[in-house]
Design a protein around this motif. Structure first.
Motif, PDB file in Angstrom:
ATOM      1  N   LEU A 111     -14.453 -36.426 -16.898  1.00 33.83           N
ATOM      2  CA  LEU A 111     -13.514 -35.406 -16.429  1.00 33.83           C
ATOM      3  C   LEU A 111     -14.243 -34.179 -15.893  1.00 33.83           C
ATOM      4  N   TYR A 142      -8.123 -40.317 -12.730  1.00 31.88           N
ATOM      5  CA  TYR A 142      -8.628 -40.134 -14.098  1.00 31.88           C
ATOM      6  C   TYR A 142      -7.467 -40.038 -15.088  1.00 31.88           C
ATOM      7  N   TYR A 143      -6.466 -39.210 -14.763  1.00 31.56           N
ATOM      8  CA  TYR A 143      -5.350 -39.024 -15.688  1.00 31.56           C
ATOM      9  C   TYR A 143      -4.474 -40.278 -15.785  1.00 31.56           C
TER      10      TYR A 143
END
Length: 493
Positions: free
Chosen positions: A192, A214-215
């Motif tokens: 992140l 990523y999320y």
């Protein structure tokens, strides 16, 4: 005495003149040399910027043949300039495009050529670029430790480079790539930080997409939605490349699928497929993810037919079973390699290197190849199991649908039955081409193993009438009296 001093003074004066003249000449010489050197350095810098910028634009637009022609022309230009590192950049471009298209054997060949020309380069940006491309190569092969190692080397060299447009463009991508490698390793916190750093530096549609990815990867769709909106805004307000737009639409589709907005998900993923038609020769690695996302979308929508279709497409793409995918690309690549053979006219000393590298390509480590093949076989088997399971599920659902149609005596029963069992109807008509639709419908119900009582109930006739129909069908199809009629239809196809 005075005369002697006057002579000495004249001698000193002449001597000083000579020193001044020599100093001026040396100054002019070094000045000229320095100007020439500065001019040559500027020429090389212009070469790098023009080559890398134009190559990137063509690659991201999917124009493979134009990309190859450009690099051939710059390869010749580098040879005339005696700019060895320039040749290395051409080879590196060819390696990168083959990695993006999944043509790893040719990519390795060009990496070897690039490494030879760039290993002694005094330009640290060259080395940073080389290791960045090599890290992507290892990432495609799922060798994340090697990818991280190359990425670290790219950072090491880029930190030593002076600040230019090229270095400023490369730095955020190094952070994003590092974020990808760490995510696959499971180091999510570090991943992140890398994505956030890359996005802060570039703030493009692509980097915002990677934040969203990523999320989504950690199942936080609300956070992903924030970056999806930013990526969409950037794509609309800024000039984005075809490949970048493809990635945005894929990520949007992925996001909408997660939040159960199937209409928007389908729209975005179909747009990604549309763009891929143009970019498939230079960027095909993304498309398997699009197919997989579409399969998951249609599975959620209980559309088994389309889910099976896209899962099969995903499996084909993942397995690299259709060789035609590389046909256009390989044709252009072979013309590039033929240009390399002519390099002996430019630098005859490179011919042994060319031969040695060709042999190296043909003698890749057996252990590595075996490991790669076994991994692909295992993945293919897993995908085949998933495909077979989905296919069975689709057939089972279709069987339930046509059974329900038969029970309701629906007029579309025979049409739907033909879709599921096309060979069955064909076999019946081969035995007796004069069979009527009502007879075909009756045979279809027997194929589904409906009892005489069930057929009578569903078609609103007497049980005796069904028995009489069975007798007539036996005669029409020449079914022997000792043969069970249900077994006959079961074994017909």
């Amino acid at each position: 005495m005075g005369r002697i001093n006057w002579i000495d003074f004249n001698h000193k004066k002449e001597f000083l003149k000579k020193i001044i003249v020599c100093t001026i000449c040396m100054g002019l010489f070094f000045g000229t040399f320095s100007c020439h050197r500065d001019s040559y350095d500027k020429e090389k810098e212009n070469f790098d910027v023009s080559l890398l910028t134009r190559s990137s634009d063509l690659q991201l637009s999917g124009e493979y043949e134009a990309f190859v022609r450009l690099n051939i022309s710059f390869l010749k230009k580098a040879a005339k300039m005696k700019y060895k590192e320039g040749k290395g950049l051409c080879y590196l471009n060819m390696a990168g495009v083959n990695v993006s298209a999944g043509n790893y054997e040719k990519a390795r060949f060009f990496f070897n050529k690039a490494e030879k020309d760039l290993e002694n380069s005094q330009n640290v940006y060259h080395k940073a670029t080389f290791y960045d491309d090599y890290s992507l190569y290892y990432s495609h092969l799922k060798l994340n430790d090697k990818a991280i190692d190359c990425n670290n080397k790219a950072f090491y060299y880029l930190k030593q480079a002076k600040k230019t447009k090229l270095t400023q463009k490369l730095l955020p991508r190094l952070y994003v790539n590092k974020g990808i490698y760490y995510a696959w390793k499971g180091w999510l916190g570090t991943s992140l930080k890398c994505f956030a750093k890359g996005n802060a530096l570039e703030n493009s549609a692509y980097t915002n997409c990677m934040m969203a990815q990523y999320y989504l990867f950690i199942h936080k769709p609300d956070s992903a939605g924030i970056y999806i909106a930013k990526a969409d805004e950037k794509m609309l307000n800024q000039k984005t490349t075809d490949v970048e737009s493809l990635w945005v639409y894929y990520t949007m589709g992925y996001y909408y699928n997660e939040v159960n907005n199937s209409e928007q998900a389908e729209k975005a993923l179909k747009k990604a497929l549309e763009i891929n038609i143009k970019t498939r020769h230079t960027y095909s690695s993304h498309i398997k993810d699009v197919y997989k996302a579409l399969a998951e979308l249609y599975k959620k929508k209980n559309d088994g037919g389309k889910a099976y279709f896209y899962l099969k497409k995903y499996m084909e793409e993942e397995g690299r079973s259709d060789a035609s995918r590389f046909a256009a690309m390989n044709k252009a690549t072979e013309s590039f390699i033929s240009e390399l053979k002519q390099e002996s006219d430019w630098h005859k000393n490179d011919l042994p290197l060319f031969i040695a590298l060709s042999i190296t390509v043909l003698t890749v480590s057996g252990v590595y190849v075996r490991k790669l093949i076994n991994g692909m076989k295992q993945k293919k088997n897993t995908l085949k199991e998933q495909t077979d399971a989905l296919k069975t599920r689709v057939q089972h659902k279709q069987l339930e649908e046509i059974t329900d149609l038969a029970k309701r005596n629906d007029s579309s029963f025979l049409l739907k039955f033909k879709e599921l069992y096309p060979e069955f109807i064909k076999a019946l008509l081969e035995i007796n081409p004069d069979l009527e639709n009502s007879e075909l419908t009756f045979c279809a119900m027997l194929k589904l193993r409906f009892s005489s009582k069930e057929i009578a109930d569903y078609t609103f006739v007497q049980h005796r009438s069904v028995q009489q129909k069975k007798y007539r069908i036996r005669k029409r199809l020449n079914i022997p009296g000792e043969t069970d009629i249900y077994d006959f239809f079961e074994n017909l196809t």
